[in-house]
Write an enzyme that holds these catalytic residues in place. Sequence first.
Site, PDB file in Angstrom:
ATOM      1  N   ARG A  27      23.077  -2.779  30.334  1.00 13.95           N
ATOM      2  CA  ARG A  27      23.172  -1.781  29.259  1.00 13.95           C
ATOM      3  C   ARG A  27      24.386  -0.870  29.426  1.00 13.95           C
ATOM      4  O   ARG A  27      24.714  -0.442  30.534  1.00 13.95           O
ATOM      5  CB  ARG A  27      21.918  -0.914  29.288  1.00 13.95           C
ATOM      6  CG  ARG A  27      21.809   0.061  28.132  1.00 13.95           C
ATOM      7  CD  ARG A  27      20.610   0.955  28.314  1.00 13.95           C
ATOM      8  NE  ARG A  27      20.215   1.598  27.075  1.00 13.95           N
ATOM      9  CZ  ARG A  27      19.637   2.787  27.014  1.00 13.95           C
ATOM     10  NH1 ARG A  27      19.352   3.444  28.137  1.00 13.95           N
ATOM     11  NH2 ARG A  27      19.312   3.319  25.861  1.00 13.95           N
ATOM     12  N   ASP A  30       9.953   2.853  23.373  1.00 14.87           N
ATOM     13  CA  ASP A  30      10.854   3.852  23.970  1.00 14.87           C
ATOM     14  C   ASP A  30      10.106   4.825  24.893  1.00 14.87           C
ATOM     15  O   ASP A  30      10.647   5.863  25.274  1.00 14.87           O
ATOM     16  CB  ASP A  30      11.639   4.625  22.902  1.00 14.87           C
ATOM     17  CG  ASP A  30      12.740   5.491  23.496  1.00 14.87           C
ATOM     18  OD1 ASP A  30      13.395   5.050  24.449  1.00 14.87           O
ATOM     19  OD2 ASP A  30      12.919   6.628  23.018  1.00 14.87           O
TER      20      ASP A  30
HETATM   21  C1  0GY Z   1      16.517   6.029  24.930  1.00 14.06           C
HETATM   22  C2  0GY Z   1      17.208   7.180  24.373  1.00 14.06           C
HETATM   23  C3  0GY Z   1      17.832   8.183  25.060  1.00 14.06           C
HETATM   24  C4  0GY Z   1      18.135   8.178  26.438  1.00 14.06           C
HETATM   25  C5  0GY Z   1      18.564   7.109  27.126  1.00 14.06           C
HETATM   26  O1  0GY Z   1      19.380   6.087  29.003  1.00 14.06           O
HETATM   27  C6  0GY Z   1      19.039   7.150  28.514  1.00 14.06           C
HETATM   28  O2  0GY Z   1      19.083   8.228  29.112  1.00 14.06           O
HETATM   29  O3  0GY Z   1      18.606   5.932  26.564  1.00 14.06           O
HETATM   30  C7  0GY Z   1      18.305   9.340  24.296  1.00 14.06           C
HETATM   31  O4  0GY Z   1      18.477  10.415  24.892  1.00 14.06           O
HETATM   32  O5  0GY Z   1      18.523   9.189  23.067  1.00 14.06           O
HETATM   33  O6  0GY Z   1      16.679   4.917  24.462  1.00 14.06           O
HETATM   34  O7  0GY Z   1      15.796   6.192  25.889  1.00 14.06           O
END
Ligand code: 0GY
Length: 302
Positions: free
Chosen positions: A127, A253
């Site tokens: 990712r 999520d």
């Molecule tokens: C999600 C969204 C968020 C955070 C992350 O990797 C992460 O910290 O993806 C967000 O803050 O929008 O997909 O978990």
Amino acid sequence: MSATTFKMDEGWLEFHPNPSIPEFNVPVGAVDAHCHVFGPGDKFPYAPTRKYTPCDASKDQLWALRDHLGVERNVIVQATCHGTDNRALIDAVNHSAGKARGVASVSRDVSDAELQSLYDNGVRGVRFSFVKRLVDVLPHDTLLEVGERIQAYGMHLVIYVESQDLPELYEFFSLLRGTIVFDHMGRPNVSKGANGAEFDRFVNMLRENENMWAKVSCPDRLTVSGPPAYDDVVPFAKRLVETFPDRVLWGTDWPHPNMTSHMPDDGKLVDYIPKIAVTAESQQKLLVDNPMRLYWPEELKQ
Ligand code: 0GY
């Protein structure tokens, strides 16, 4: 390793303690293809470079949610609060009895041995976040290099980007090889409309690049009208499900990092599914066939 105690950020919203039982019965073998584990921080410390300190959210709590919602498998996605230290993710995958796969984060200097080890431990994707509030540096170069190298392992790319940044990244993303999955529909601004120019751009990118997929996840993050129906997000997700039925994924999520407006009831996120995938056939593809093709292809070959 000495245990480190972390204090979650002031005002951090913790995941729903008691989600409802969904009214919608997911098809047998359904996959939650976007969720996270956080720590526990005393065992798997959060990264010094993190932009937030979450509440702990353990693998056992994730398995409890999985069973409560009636899904069978999870794809655990490395969150930025753990940086490129994938140990919490690997630990969860290795204690899932084969019911979880992972999407990791890696640095530019990741070795071939490390990539092989990630694969051997159930990681099937890598990712990259282009969301500016979550990273110090946008990962163009790392993505180009690592994106090419992971092809040999049959791993794919997962990209997190916001719609307002897509114009400058469109050409760059279109050059990438292999499967690319976009988190949360490329984070559209829902007030601009599901048939507006901004979302058209995202849809066109997927139309022009058959290697691109989208997660129709996170109505809770995208909504303006609010929970529990998330009606304003439905037309966006429905458009993707109907236009690209074989290239969409769904996920909760959980544990919903960085939510500020509200904390979603995960049961209601399951009840949202039949509004965006209205036929049994599209639900089967979204929840079972598509994630199985990406994350457990060997089970389909039998
Ligand atoms: C999600 C969204 C968020 C955070 C992350 O990797 C992460 O910290 O993806 C967000 O803050 O929008 O997909 O978990």
